[in-house]
Design a protein around this motif. Sequence first.
Motif, PDB file in Angstrom:
ATOM      1  N   ASN A  87      21.800  12.566  17.738  1.00 29.12           N
ATOM      2  CA  ASN A  87      21.683  14.021  17.836  1.00 29.12           C
ATOM      3  C   ASN A  87      20.368  14.505  17.224  1.00 29.12           C
ATOM      4  OD1 ASN A  87      23.375  13.124  15.453  1.00 29.12           O
ATOM      5  ND2 ASN A  87      22.864  15.214  14.801  1.00 29.12           N
ATOM      6  N   CYS A  88      19.908  15.635  17.729  1.00 25.85           N
ATOM      7  CA  CYS A  88      18.575  16.110  17.348  1.00 25.85           C
ATOM      8  C   CYS A  88      18.559  16.795  15.993  1.00 25.85           C
ATOM      9  CB  CYS A  88      18.041  17.059  18.409  1.00 25.85           C
ATOM     10  SG  CYS A  88      18.894  18.661  18.485  1.00 25.85           S
ATOM     11  N   CYS A  91      19.356  21.727  17.446  1.00 22.40           N
ATOM     12  CA  CYS A  91      19.854  22.615  18.503  1.00 22.40           C
ATOM     13  C   CYS A  91      20.998  23.480  17.972  1.00 22.40           C
ATOM     14  CB  CYS A  91      20.328  21.808  19.704  1.00 22.40           C
ATOM     15  SG  CYS A  91      21.801  20.806  19.403  1.00 22.40           S
ATOM     16  N   CYS A  94      24.126  21.358  16.921  1.00 21.99           N
ATOM     17  CA  CYS A  94      23.914  20.669  15.648  1.00 21.99           C
ATOM     18  C   CYS A  94      23.940  21.654  14.487  1.00 21.99           C
ATOM     19  CB  CYS A  94      22.589  19.916  15.669  1.00 21.99           C
ATOM     20  SG  CYS A  94      22.583  18.412  16.673  1.00 21.99           S
ATOM     21  N   CYS A 102      25.729  17.726  20.862  1.00 18.45           N
ATOM     22  CA  CYS A 102      24.279  17.803  21.053  1.00 18.45           C
ATOM     23  C   CYS A 102      23.894  17.171  22.385  1.00 18.45           C
ATOM     24  CB  CYS A 102      23.577  17.072  19.908  1.00 18.45           C
ATOM     25  SG  CYS A 102      21.789  16.959  20.104  1.00 18.45           S
ATOM     26  N   SER A 104      21.095  16.154  23.298  1.00 10.45           N
ATOM     27  CA  SER A 104      20.178  15.026  23.117  1.00 10.45           C
ATOM     28  C   SER A 104      20.930  13.722  22.881  1.00 10.45           C
ATOM     29  CB  SER A 104      19.251  15.287  21.924  1.00 10.45           C
ATOM     30  OG  SER A 104      18.408  16.388  22.180  1.00 10.45           O
ATOM     31  N   SER A 125      22.979   4.765  22.454  1.00 10.77           N
ATOM     32  CA  SER A 125      21.872   4.990  21.509  1.00 10.77           C
ATOM     33  C   SER A 125      21.936   4.035  20.324  1.00 10.77           C
ATOM     34  CB  SER A 125      21.895   6.442  21.000  1.00 10.77           C
ATOM     35  OG  SER A 125      21.802   7.352  22.061  1.00 10.77           O
ATOM     36  N   ARG A 136      17.629   6.299  15.977  1.00 10.57           N
ATOM     37  CA  ARG A 136      17.133   7.493  15.308  1.00 10.57           C
ATOM     38  C   ARG A 136      17.597   7.485  13.860  1.00 10.57           C
ATOM     39  NH1 ARG A 136      17.605  12.820  19.235  1.00 10.57           N
ATOM     40  NH2 ARG A 136      16.526  11.953  21.049  1.00 10.57           N
TER      41      ARG A 136
END
Length: 349
Positions: A87-88, A91, A94, A102, A104, A125, A136
């Motif tokens: 997740n970013c 946004c 989030c 999210c 992303s 991911s 990430r």
Amino acid sequence: MRGVVFDGERVRVVDDLEVREPGPGEVAVSIVAAGLCHSDLSVVDGTIPFPVPVVLGHEGAGVVEAVGEGVTHVRPGDHVALSTLANCGACADCDRGRPTMCRSAIGRPGRPFARDGRSLYQFASNSAFAERTVVRAVQAVRIPKDIPLTSAALIGCGVVTGVGAALNRARVDRGDSVLVIGTGGIGLNVLQGARIAGALRIVAVDANPDKEAVARRFGATHFLTSTDGVRDILPTGADHAFECVGRVDLIRQAVDLLDRHGQAVLLGVPPATAEASFQVSSMYLDKSILGCRYGSSRPQRDIALYADLYREGRLLLDELVTATYPVEDFEKAAQDAREGRVARGVLTF
């Protein structure tokens, strides 16, 4: 390096996989252990559509090897459990504390791996079925080094999904009644989530009678091999019913066995085009049918919380690991999982 690759036709354990270095906001992790979840098998059998070739795995733990620019919450040498949510963090979802929503984190698979000059997709991911992966930074959650990594690996999917479904999505409360259909890896974690929440009666249903002992260990107060006897235990129905198998007939049973104001939580994964039915008139008694993605979790908070609960003896992890396999034995691990011989098998590197 070694990894488990699905090319759209068959799964192979390869030894010539490559992964790029971490970029800004990313972390490279040396995977020590990874749980084999049915979601991995669902990619192979087509239940979960995913682009190929792909490096499988999404439930892992390991040691941080390197961090990219701007990463400060973990450093090389830290032990981490991995989340599947890339997740970013910026946004609207989030910001509202709903990272599972999210955009992303959904439907945008990266390709950090390569083999024979061809790029490979990263599953969820994460791709924990590789000796080394890049994720990430938000996906790497630091955990105490005294937690065995073979147990910690399960936090990032099975525990987060099952316990989170009970605590975050259903918000099971003290004295509630809970029905859990299916006592595989997810169902067992729903059971212990309900136990931690203080549910009074927790009914586990599984067609395999051999699962009774472990279901009771995780929190079940009653065990049945079908839903036929649920009303004998819960005459007015359940406050919360969790379907953890992914069959539409069991989804219907979960809905039908709700009490007034009850809620059915769907955790099993049927085929993508599957449709379920329910009696509309029954829903006017304030009943609800709830989807649940990844335990409605906030991974940086929840994974760390579950690690602490484990250290206090309130959350079971070691008991989930019913078999470990060297990664080269992936096919045996997959077969054991398909045939229900293990609650959770763990691949080791």
